[in-house]
Every structure is written in structure tokens, then in C-alpha cells.
Design a protein around this motif. Structure first.
Motif, mmCIF file in Angstrom:
data_model
loop_
_atom_site.group_PDB
_atom_site.id
_atom_site.type_symbol
_atom_site.label_atom_id
_atom_site.label_comp_id
_atom_site.label_asym_id
_atom_site.label_seq_id
_atom_site.Cartn_x
_atom_site.Cartn_y
_atom_site.Cartn_z
ATOM 1 N N UNK A 42 0.840 -1.191 0.000
ATOM 2 C CA UNK A 42 0.000 0.000 0.000
ATOM 3 C C UNK A 42 0.883 1.252 0.000
ATOM 4 N N UNK A 87 3.450 8.446 -6.086
ATOM 5 C CA UNK A 87 2.117 8.872 -6.485
ATOM 6 C C UNK A 87 1.847 10.299 -6.029
ATOM 7 N N UNK A 99 -6.010 10.919 -7.847
ATOM 8 C CA UNK A 99 -4.696 10.292 -7.901
ATOM 9 C C UNK A 99 -4.074 10.373 -9.279
ATOM 10 N N UNK A 100 -2.783 10.623 -9.314
ATOM 11 C CA UNK A 100 -2.017 10.462 -10.538
ATOM 12 C C UNK A 100 -1.724 8.983 -10.752
ATOM 13 N N UNK A 101 -1.241 8.651 -11.931
ATOM 14 C CA UNK A 101 -0.965 7.252 -12.267
ATOM 15 C C UNK A 101 0.328 6.744 -11.638
ATOM 16 N N UNK B 38 -6.649 -1.161 -7.221
ATOM 17 C CA UNK B 38 -5.494 -0.805 -8.034
ATOM 18 C C UNK B 38 -5.136 -1.959 -8.949
ATOM 19 N N UNK B 43 -2.799 3.608 -11.116
ATOM 20 C CA UNK B 43 -2.899 4.263 -9.826
ATOM 21 C C UNK B 43 -4.108 3.755 -9.061
ATOM 22 N N UNK B 44 -4.258 4.271 -7.856
ATOM 23 C CA UNK B 44 -5.406 3.873 -7.047
ATOM 24 C C UNK B 44 -6.690 4.458 -7.624
ATOM 25 N N UNK B 46 -10.557 5.160 -6.411
ATOM 26 C CA UNK B 46 -11.497 5.131 -5.304
ATOM 27 C C UNK B 46 -12.765 4.410 -5.733
ATOM 28 N N UNK B 91 -5.735 -5.450 -6.646
ATOM 29 C CA UNK B 91 -5.197 -5.135 -5.324
ATOM 30 C C UNK B 91 -6.188 -4.173 -4.671
ATOM 31 N N UNK B 93 -7.264 -1.874 -1.512
ATOM 32 C CA UNK B 93 -6.641 -1.159 -0.393
ATOM 33 C C UNK B 93 -7.692 -0.328 0.323
ATOM 34 N N UNK B 108 -3.360 4.116 5.483
ATOM 35 C CA UNK B 108 -3.648 3.031 4.560
ATOM 36 C C UNK B 108 -3.419 1.666 5.193
ATOM 37 N N UNK B 111 -3.267 -3.644 2.158
ATOM 38 C CA UNK B 111 -3.797 -4.126 0.891
ATOM 39 C C UNK B 111 -4.131 -5.613 0.900
#
Lengths: 109, 117
Positions: A42, A87, A99-101, B38, B43-44, B46, B91, B93, B108, B111
Motif C-alpha cells: 500500500x 504517487x 490520484x495520478x498514475x 489498483x 494508480x489507485x 477510489x 489489489x 486497499x 492506509x 492491501x
């Protein structure tokens, strides 16, 4: 729409300095975060900027320019363990994290 | 710092079965928990925001009947992936905050890697 841009991948040498850029266009702004994420794990919090300027925290520094919609994460004295994805995320006017990639940073000896 | 745990850390299941993932705040009360997904090299994303004692708020495109979220106490939120399919492999999280005033501080979990065969 809302957008966060950062380079996909960067390579740097152990002991050197690297700067990872992030530009954003969001509906409102309530702060910008940088997280580090190792593969299969994470994200871990690195920094939070809400005012313009540079915040230094050990080997890591983060800079923010709200007028330019721009931030960078500066990593000094790179170590092999710094190999990870970084990130960039922005808290928008609805207090939602965008969020960015992520930027995959590869450190070479 | 505050600790958030997730269980299981890794799960493999057959297509069509349901999987429950738990997210616990170990040393603080979390009024709000977030569930992210993810995919590899992305990226994550939501999925939903879970508030204690009320229904979760799902992001656009996330099926609430497929991803059931229950936030029954201030320290526990669960995500159940119902009738899982291989495309649900990802994944997952969770993160938690003590309150909206602390939105800038998300803690966080480690995961959960879900693989659907």
C-alpha cells in the motif's frame, strides 16, 4: 475533467538527486500529497503541501506552486531502497483525493 | 502512528464465489474509511467511501450490488466482492481517517491481493 500528470518512469543513479514532477487540473484545491508505493504494498505518506513553497523532510523535499498547478518531489542521496512508484494526489474542493498514475523510479547502482 | 490492518492479505477464489475483505483501525476510531482498487501499473481508483452507521457512497461506475460495503463499527469496515469474476482480480486497499477534519491524513491498510480463477 480532473487530471493529474506525472511521468510514467524515471531512472536515476544511486547517490544522485532526482526530481519527479506533477501537474494538476482539478476542481478546487485543498492540498497535494506525495506517496511512495513499493510493488505489492500500500502507499505510504511522504508529504502534504497546501501552501506554495518548499517543504523539506530529510532526503525528501516537496514543492508546490498553486498558480501553476505544479508540484515536484525531490529525492536526494538516492538509495536502492528508493526504487518504488511515487504517487501524486490532489484533494479537490469536495475533499476527494484525485490520484495520478504514479511515476516508477528505477535506481541503478 | 495510526495502524490500519486488512485481512486477508492475499486470497484466491473460484469464479462465482464471494470474498469478504476486512479493514480495521487498530488504535483509533475511524468515522470514515475508503476502499480503493489498483490494477497492475495503474494508480489507485477510489471505489467507495464508507461512513460508520450509514450507507456507503459509491463512485461512478462501481456496482454497489457487486461490491457490498458494511461499516458496522468505528473500527471495522468490510468489502464483499459478490460473484467474483477474473476481471475483479486486483489489489484492494482500504484507508481510514478519524474524521473529515483529518481528511489530509489517510492511514492506509497493507492491501489485499485478490485473484479470481
Amino acid at each position: 475533467g480532473q487530471n493529474i500528470d506525472q511521468p510514467t518512469e524515471m531512472t536515476a543513479t544511486e547517490g544522485a538527486i532526482v526530481q519527479i514532477n506533477c501537474t494538476y487540473q482539478t476542481s478546487g484545491f485543498n492540498g497535494l500529497f506525495w506517496y511512495q508505493q513499493h510493488a505489492g504494498e500500500a502507499p505510504t505518506f511522504l508529504s502534504y503541501n497546501v501552501l506554495d513553497g518548499l517543504e523539506e523532510k530529510g532526503r525528501f523535499s516537496s514543492f508546490l506552486s498553486r498558480s501553476k498547478g505544479y508540484s515536484y518531489l525531490l529525492l536526494k542521496e538516492l538509495q536502492m531502497k528508493d526504487s518504488a512508484s511515487y504517487l501524486c494526489a490532489v484533494l479537490d474542493s469536495n475533499y476527494q483525493l484525485i490520484w495520478g498514475a504514479g511515476t516508477k523510479l528505477i535506481i541503478k547502482p | 502512528g495510526a495502524v490500519v490492518s486488512q485481512h486477508p492479505s492475499r486470497v484466491i477464489c473460484k469464479s462465482g464465489t464471494s470474498v469478504k475483505i476486512e479493514c480495521r483501525s487498530l488504535d483509533f476510531q475511524a468515522t470514515t474509511m475508503f476502499w480503493y482498487r489498483q490494477f497492475p501499473k495503474q494508480s489507485l481508483m477510489l471505489m467507495a467511501t464508507s461512513n460508520e452507521g450509514s450507507k456507503a457512497t459509491y463512485e461512478q461506475g462501481v456496482e454497489k450490488d457487486k461490491f457490498l460495503i458494511n461499516h458496522a463499527s468505528l473500527t471495522l469496515s468490510t468489502l464483499t466482492v459478490t460473484s467474483a469474476h477474473p476481471e475483479d482480480s486486483s489489489f484492494y486497499i482500504c484507508s481510514a481517517i478519524t474524521g473529515l477534519a483529518d481528511l489530509h491524513t489517510q492511514y492506509f491498510g497493507p492491501g489485499t491481493r485478490l485473484t479470481v480463477l
